[in-house]
Motif scaffolding. Structure first.
Motif, mmCIF file in Angstrom:
data_model
loop_
_atom_site.group_PDB
_atom_site.id
_atom_site.type_symbol
_atom_site.label_atom_id
_atom_site.label_comp_id
_atom_site.label_asym_id
_atom_site.label_seq_id
_atom_site.Cartn_x
_atom_site.Cartn_y
_atom_site.Cartn_z
ATOM 1 N N ALA A 96 0.839 -1.204 0.000
ATOM 2 C CA ALA A 96 0.000 0.000 0.000
ATOM 3 C C ALA A 96 0.872 1.252 0.000
ATOM 4 N N TYR A 97 2.019 1.181 0.678
ATOM 5 C CA TYR A 97 2.960 2.312 0.674
ATOM 6 C C TYR A 97 3.402 2.600 -0.764
ATOM 7 N N ALA A 98 3.812 1.546 -1.465
ATOM 8 C CA ALA A 98 4.286 1.718 -2.843
ATOM 9 C C ALA A 98 3.193 2.305 -3.727
ATOM 10 N N ASN A 163 -6.021 3.814 1.097
ATOM 11 C CA ASN A 163 -6.794 5.030 1.359
ATOM 12 C C ASN A 163 -6.280 5.781 2.585
ATOM 13 N N PHE A 164 -5.909 5.041 3.620
ATOM 14 C CA PHE A 164 -5.359 5.706 4.815
ATOM 15 C C PHE A 164 -4.035 6.400 4.478
ATOM 16 N N PHE A 165 -3.160 5.713 3.750
ATOM 17 C CA PHE A 165 -1.833 6.249 3.451
ATOM 18 C C PHE A 165 -1.922 7.495 2.565
ATOM 19 N N ARG A 166 -2.926 7.499 1.705
ATOM 20 C CA ARG A 166 -3.050 8.647 0.794
ATOM 21 C C ARG A 166 -3.358 9.945 1.532
ATOM 22 N N GLU A 167 -3.888 9.796 2.739
ATOM 23 C CA GLU A 167 -4.222 10.983 3.534
ATOM 24 C C GLU A 167 -2.971 11.641 4.120
ATOM 25 N N ILE A 168 -1.851 10.929 4.105
ATOM 26 C CA ILE A 168 -0.612 11.484 4.674
ATOM 27 C C ILE A 168 0.025 12.426 3.642
ATOM 28 N N ILE A 190 7.644 6.847 9.831
ATOM 29 C CA ILE A 190 6.783 7.982 9.462
ATOM 30 C C ILE A 190 5.374 7.527 9.079
ATOM 31 N N VAL A 191 5.295 6.651 8.064
ATOM 32 C CA VAL A 191 3.969 6.253 7.562
ATOM 33 C C VAL A 191 3.169 5.505 8.636
ATOM 34 N N MET A 192 3.790 4.516 9.227
ATOM 35 C CA MET A 192 3.033 3.702 10.195
ATOM 36 C C MET A 192 2.580 4.500 11.423
ATOM 37 N N PRO A 193 3.430 5.302 12.040
ATOM 38 C CA PRO A 193 2.936 6.095 13.177
ATOM 39 C C PRO A 193 1.820 7.070 12.769
ATOM 40 N N LEU A 194 1.955 7.685 11.585
ATOM 41 C CA LEU A 194 0.931 8.652 11.177
ATOM 42 C C LEU A 194 -0.399 7.969 10.837
ATOM 43 N N ALA A 195 -0.307 6.749 10.305
ATOM 44 C CA ALA A 195 -1.544 6.045 9.898
ATOM 45 C C ALA A 195 -1.919 4.966 10.906
ATOM 46 N N TRP A 196 -1.431 5.090 12.128
ATOM 47 C CA TRP A 196 -1.619 4.032 13.113
ATOM 48 C C TRP A 196 -3.105 3.705 13.349
ATOM 49 N N GLY A 197 -3.929 4.741 13.443
ATOM 50 C CA GLY A 197 -5.376 4.529 13.652
ATOM 51 C C GLY A 197 -5.975 3.718 12.518
ATOM 52 N N GLY A 198 -5.579 4.064 11.294
ATOM 53 C CA GLY A 198 -6.095 3.352 10.125
ATOM 54 C C GLY A 198 -5.619 1.912 10.095
ATOM 55 N N VAL A 269 -15.452 1.572 13.518
ATOM 56 C CA VAL A 269 -16.325 2.533 12.824
ATOM 57 C C VAL A 269 -15.473 3.530 12.056
ATOM 58 N N GLN A 270 -14.377 3.942 12.676
ATOM 59 C CA GLN A 270 -13.481 4.884 11.996
ATOM 60 C C GLN A 270 -12.974 4.280 10.690
ATOM 61 N N GLY A 271 -12.583 3.030 10.751
ATOM 62 C CA GLY A 271 -12.071 2.371 9.563
ATOM 63 C C GLY A 271 -13.135 2.162 8.509
#
Lengths: 278, 434
Positions: A96-98, A163-168, A190-198, A269-271
């Motif tokens: 998903a990162y790629a 979709n979560f990663f694209r928000e970063i 960077i990516v994982m901590p920022l998208a941790w909720g997702g 619900v967030q997801g």
């Protein structure tokens, strides 16, 4: 009769609340009925009209306990659903990162293709998978269920993470690259901590989906790796009454994941609603 | 190359996570029926007598069991050491070399097994599956409802028209009482088990001597017409999805007058805590359609050893114990004589305690002994409610759907039979029968 704006608002609000309650009750009713039936005798379970008031019995739970090693089945469910989720995340986070940060010409097409594989009926690949499992001596092992569950849910997990990663904001990653961060550092620091909720909500949904998976559990396991879902299926009886017993074993099979879902409902619900409201 | 490496690596990891069965464990695949549940409970006795063998049971519903064991045996999967199969599978799988022959010592007394059942589980004169219990079909009726409708009872081999008239007299839909409960759910082992035997009683068969399908014939028209008419007049609502379990439930509720189905149903209406009609059920031999052919089927759930097992000797030892006279005695003495698996051995019906405990035993035995599954005039196959050829499963399922469509009124009887003929003809041509 003139209705004021405030009254209109109140009326709309009350209607919305009532509708939400009705829908919620409709969704909950089958679960309520299953739990209720699990405390009936087989005769009461098929009674017409259906019984709401009756003398409850724990006999069905006793039968389930006597006839099966429910703890063993529950353990297999835990191993396969959590193991499958970890494996799926290990594959899908880098993928998903790629796709989110290094998109290519065919990224969208690949994503759509991956999702389209979910449309294929599972039974279509049963025999090839069965033969592969036999070839590698994997039949009736939790290992093969972990792999299959992970592969089966990869498209959904990948799409959610994408979709979560694209928000970063990309600028954050660009800044880290300027500071010499490698791809691995970008993902893990960077990516994982920022998208941790997702990631958490994706993992939770994945666990729920894998816990409830029936087709592969029933077809690839025997007595070693059967999950709770396959235990439920074993209580269906072609010659005799079985609804009360099936309700009891279903209640036991559902209870852990319902409690788990209830405890993590905020993240779920967030997801599930991510991107629905901007 | 990378993909294959990944697959092999993943497989290796998964193999490490998995568990493997040890050599002296055997895995038995079975269905969830009362007799098998009892067998699981009593397996401790076998393990005590054979401490070197541990038995693991895998219980599945009937449809899943067939799917699982077929996949396993066809791929030589080796997941199961003992399989529960029926009289349909036994000769077909034996012919393909998928089953190991069963040879027991003299004490087992193979000749004690009823001849029609033994023949149905053999191939080329060799036994390939040992019967755990056998069954036929018969009329089971609520005596109170039948008497209230003005009849003394139901005679053995009553005509289908008589059954129809009694059912109509019992029916009071507003009060929730239905004269007749028959299978309506589509499937070769569901509605076709009943309708196939009905057609048999009118002189029909699935195939003619040259293997052409025989659905567009007068016996089939008569059978299906009276089935549809009777169910529309006196059957329960939603009968299209009813099978054994739903009909049993209606009987146990006291809402069904006449039930024609597997003889094992009789033993499931004897417990007053489970049934409102316990002690009030009458039994009669299956109806006739004006010919010498009965409308009683013959079936046995049996245990077989797949050729792919590594534990053939242990598996055979277990089957020998589970299908023995001693096991029947063990069940009678520990679980009660009404609970013993019936219909497989002659000696069971010589046990006074058993005969005393079961009001249905005589009727069941007669139904089993009078079923005629053998090849006959204009009937080139073995089986009453099924034809023991590999193609029958697909044909039976497809024809069953046509019969359900006729029952629900989507198709007329003639349309359903014409469609059935076409489907079966296509399948048989494809298989190279003509």
């Amino acid at each position: 009769m003139i209705i004021t704006d405030k009254q209109k608002q109140t009326l709309t609000h009350n209607l919305a609340v009532a509708t939400a309650w009705i829908v919620a009750l409709l969704f909950f009713f089958p679960i309520f009925w299953m739990i209720l039936t699990s405390f009936k005798t087989e005769q009461q379970a098929i009674s017409i009209p259906p019984l709401l008031v009756f003398e409850p019995t724990l006999d069905n739970y006793r039968v389930v306990h006597e006839r099966s090693d429910i703890a063993g089945y529950a353990w297999n469910s835990i191993i396969t659903s959590f193991g499958g989720t970890v494996l799926a995340l290990l594959i899908s986070i880098p993928a998903a990162y790629a796709m989110a940060f290094r998109p290519g010409r065919y990224t969208k097409g690949i994503l759509l293709w991956m999702l389209s594989t979910k449309m294929m009926p599972a039974v279509g690949v049963l025999m090839p998978i069965y033969l592969l499992c036999k070839r590698f001596d994997l039949l009736d092992t939790t290992g093969v269920l972990i792999v299959i569950f992970a592969m089966m849910n990869l498209p959904i997990i990948m799409m959610m993470l994408f979709n979560f990663f694209r928000e970063i904001p990309k600028e954050i990653l660009e800044a880290s690259r300027m500071d010499g961060a490698s791809t691995l550092v970008e993902i893990t620091r960077i990516v994982m901590p920022l998208a941790w909720g997702g990631i958490a909500s994706t993992a939770l949904l994945s666990v729920v989906l894998m816990w409830n998976e029936a087709f592969w559990s029933i077809n690839l396991t025997a007595n070693n790796a059967g999950t709770l879902v396959s235990l439920v299926a074993s209580f269906s009886n072609p010659q005799g009454l079985f609804w009360a017993k099936v309700s009891a074993v279903s209640t036991l099979a559902c209870a852990p994941i319902v409690v788990f879902g209830w405890m993590t409902q905020k993240q779920l619900v967030q997801g599930l609603t991510f991107g629905a409201v901007k | 190359m990378r993909i294959s490496n990944l697959l092999l690596g993943t497989a290796a990891i998964a193999a490490g996570l998995g568990a493997a069965a040890s050599a002296d464990e055997i895995t038995v695949a079975t269905i969830n029926v009362g007799h098998m549940v009892t067998a699981q409970r009593l397996t401790a006795e076998f393990e005590a007598a054979h401490p070197d063998i541990k038995v693991n049971w895998v219980t599945l519903d009937e449809g899943t069991l067939r799917q699982r064991i077929t996949a396993d045996i066809a791929t030589d999967g080796g997941q199961f050491d003992v399989m529960t199969i029926g009289m349909y599978e036994a000769p077909i799988w034996a012919e393909r070399g998928w089953l190991l022959p069963l040879d027991f010592d003299d004490a087992y007394d193979v000749d004690d097994i009823y001849e029609p059942i033994r023949a149905g589980l053999s191939y080329d004169g060799q036994l390939y599956a040992a019967p755990f219990y056998g069954e036929s079909s018969m009329v089971m009726y609520n005596r109170e409802l039948v008497e209230a409708a003005g009849y003394d009872g139901i005679d053995d081999h009553a005509s289908w028209q008589e059954i129809r008239e009694i059912a109509a007299a019992i029916t009071d839909r507003e009060a929730g009482f239905y004269g007749i409960c028959l299978r309506g759910k589509p499937g070769w082992g569901e509605n076709m088990a009943l309708i196939g035997t009905m057609a048999n009683s009118f002189g029909g068969s699935y195939f003619n001597d040259d293997w052409t399908p025989a659905f567009e014939t007068q016996p089939w028209r008569d059978a299906v017409q009276i089935y549809v008419d009777m169910m529309n007049e006196s059957g329960p609502p939603g009968a299209e999805s009813n099978s054994f379990g739903e009909s049993l439930a209606l009987m146990n509720e006291g809402r069904c007058g006449i039930w024609i189905d597997a003889t094992i149903g009789a033993s499931l209406m004897t417990d007053p805590t489970e049934s409102r009609v316990a002690g009030k059920v009458g039994f009669a031999q299956a109806p006739n359609g004006g010919t010498e052919n009965g409308s009683n089927w013959l079936w046995a759930w049996a245990l077989a050893v797949p050729a792919g097992t590594d534990s053939a000797e242990d598996a055979t030892t277990f089957i020998e114990w589970l299908t023995s006279k001693d096991y029947i005695r063990l069940v009678g003495e520990t679980e009660g004589w009404a609970q013993v698996p019936t219909g497989s051995r002659e000696s069971t019906y010589d046990i006074p305690e058993f005969m005393e405990a079961t009001s249905f035993a005589d009727a069941e035995l007669e139904a089993i002994l009078t079923a005629r599954p053998e090849i006959g005039p204009n009937k080139p196959y073995v089986g009453v409610q099924f034809a023991a050829i590999p193609e029958f499963q697909a044909i039976g399922n497809a024809v069953g759907q046509q019969m359900t469509a006729a029952l629900s009124g989507e198709l007329t009887v003639d349309e359903a039979l014409a469609n059935s003929q076409e489907i079966a003809d296509r399948e048989m041509r494809r298989a190279g029968y003509y």
